[in-house]
Design a protein around this motif. Structure first.
Motif, mmCIF file in Angstrom:
data_model
loop_
_atom_site.group_PDB
_atom_site.id
_atom_site.type_symbol
_atom_site.label_atom_id
_atom_site.label_comp_id
_atom_site.label_asym_id
_atom_site.label_seq_id
_atom_site.Cartn_x
_atom_site.Cartn_y
_atom_site.Cartn_z
ATOM 1 N N HIS A 148 0.462 -1.089 0.373
ATOM 2 C CA HIS A 148 -0.183 0.315 0.186
ATOM 3 C C HIS A 148 1.023 1.390 0.431
ATOM 4 C CE1 HIS A 148 -3.187 -2.759 0.865
ATOM 5 N NE2 HIS A 148 -3.754 -2.214 1.377
ATOM 6 N N VAL A 149 0.756 2.416 -0.869
ATOM 7 C CA VAL A 149 0.532 3.925 -0.744
ATOM 8 C C VAL A 149 -0.142 4.740 -0.825
ATOM 9 C CG1 VAL A 149 1.983 5.313 -1.795
ATOM 10 C CG2 VAL A 149 2.661 3.148 -2.768
ATOM 11 N N ASP A 150 0.444 5.527 0.856
ATOM 12 C CA ASP A 150 -0.598 6.492 1.602
ATOM 13 C C ASP A 150 -0.353 7.528 0.759
ATOM 14 O OD1 ASP A 150 -1.438 8.057 3.131
ATOM 15 O OD2 ASP A 150 -0.723 8.021 5.090
ATOM 16 N N VAL A 151 -1.640 8.003 0.573
ATOM 17 C CA VAL A 151 -1.830 9.205 0.052
ATOM 18 C C VAL A 151 -2.951 10.134 0.134
ATOM 19 C CG1 VAL A 151 -1.358 7.931 -2.440
ATOM 20 C CG2 VAL A 151 -3.437 8.314 -1.547
ATOM 21 N N LYS A 152 -2.840 10.674 1.722
ATOM 22 C CA LYS A 152 -3.267 11.004 2.617
ATOM 23 C C LYS A 152 -3.032 13.260 2.126
ATOM 24 C CE LYS A 152 -4.462 8.701 6.279
ATOM 25 N NZ LYS A 152 -3.784 7.217 6.965
ATOM 26 N N GLU A 153 -1.816 13.241 2.271
ATOM 27 C CA GLU A 153 -1.152 14.550 1.997
ATOM 28 C C GLU A 153 -1.198 14.874 0.468
ATOM 29 O OE1 GLU A 153 2.246 11.692 1.026
ATOM 30 O OE2 GLU A 153 1.670 11.413 2.186
ATOM 31 N N LEU A 154 -2.090 14.500 -0.347
ATOM 32 C CA LEU A 154 -2.269 14.626 -1.842
ATOM 33 C C LEU A 154 -3.355 14.510 -2.095
ATOM 34 C CD1 LEU A 154 -0.149 11.443 -4.261
ATOM 35 C CD2 LEU A 154 0.768 14.207 -3.251
ATOM 36 N N LYS A 155 -3.993 14.086 -0.966
ATOM 37 C CA LYS A 155 -6.010 14.697 -1.179
ATOM 38 C C LYS A 155 -6.172 15.975 -1.184
ATOM 39 C CE LYS A 155 -10.589 13.112 -0.406
ATOM 40 N NZ LYS A 155 -11.846 12.614 -1.062
#
Length: 183
Positions: A2-9
């Motif tokens: 998995h790759v976390d993309v919270k900061e990109l939303k």
């Protein structure tokens, strides 16, 4: 994987790079050739926020191992595939159905599930009929002899339509020999 993309939303244009080596999951291959489970899978990816979701681009590299489909000798070579996948944002209150393999969605936890994408790309890049070299002569289809050791190796081929007559001729020749021996 998995790759976390919270900061990109909510930040179109924001991006980050991801370079790491992970263990290859099981089942990346076919009967004769594949990527061994727990072998190194090198990822060099860029994750970019776009209006529709997250665009994943880059490469994935691994070492392919297996057997030649003609002579069964071991083979191995490096494989690199290009990755380009758009993950769409899941609308609020909408549950991802997962039926459409063309469209991937960012999970509710704001992560990208990489394994299905990598599996599709890596397995489809494997040869359907792996060979150790293009001119591999393989094995004899009747006895399993390595054709490379004697390219002239062959077996006497009798047309199956004449097999009954050959059997009859053997029987008649055997009867004649018995008659000659008794005289």
């Amino acid at each position: 994987m998995h790759v976390d993309v919270k900061e990109l939303k909510g930040h179109p244009g924001a991006q980050r790079t991801l370079s790491r080596t992970v263990d290859a999951p099981s089942g990346l291959g076919t009967v004769l050739v594949g990527i061994a489970e727990h072998s190194d899978l090198d990822l060099d990816l860029r994750v970019e926020s776009v209006h529709e979701g997250v665009l994943l681009t880059g490469t994935a590299s691994a070492e392919v191992t297996g057997q030649c489909g003609r002579c069964l000798d071991p083979l191995g070579y490096p494989l690199t595939v290009d990755v380009m996948q758009l993950y769409t944002w899941t609308p609020e209150g909408h549950q991802a159905d997962g039926d459409d393999e063309e469209t991937r969605e960012v999970t509710a936890e704001l992560t990208l599930e990489l394994e299905p994408v990598l599996r599709d790309l890596l397995v489809s890049a494997l040869p359907f009929q792996p060979v150790c070299r293009a001119d591999c002569p393989g094995l004899c289809s009747q006895c399993g002899f390595r054709m490379e050791e004697d390219p002239g190796h062959h077996h006497e081929q009798l047309d199956p339509r004449w097999a009954a007559l050959a059997s009859l001729a053997d029987t008649l020749n055997h009867d004649d020999e018995d008659d000659d021996a008794s005289s």
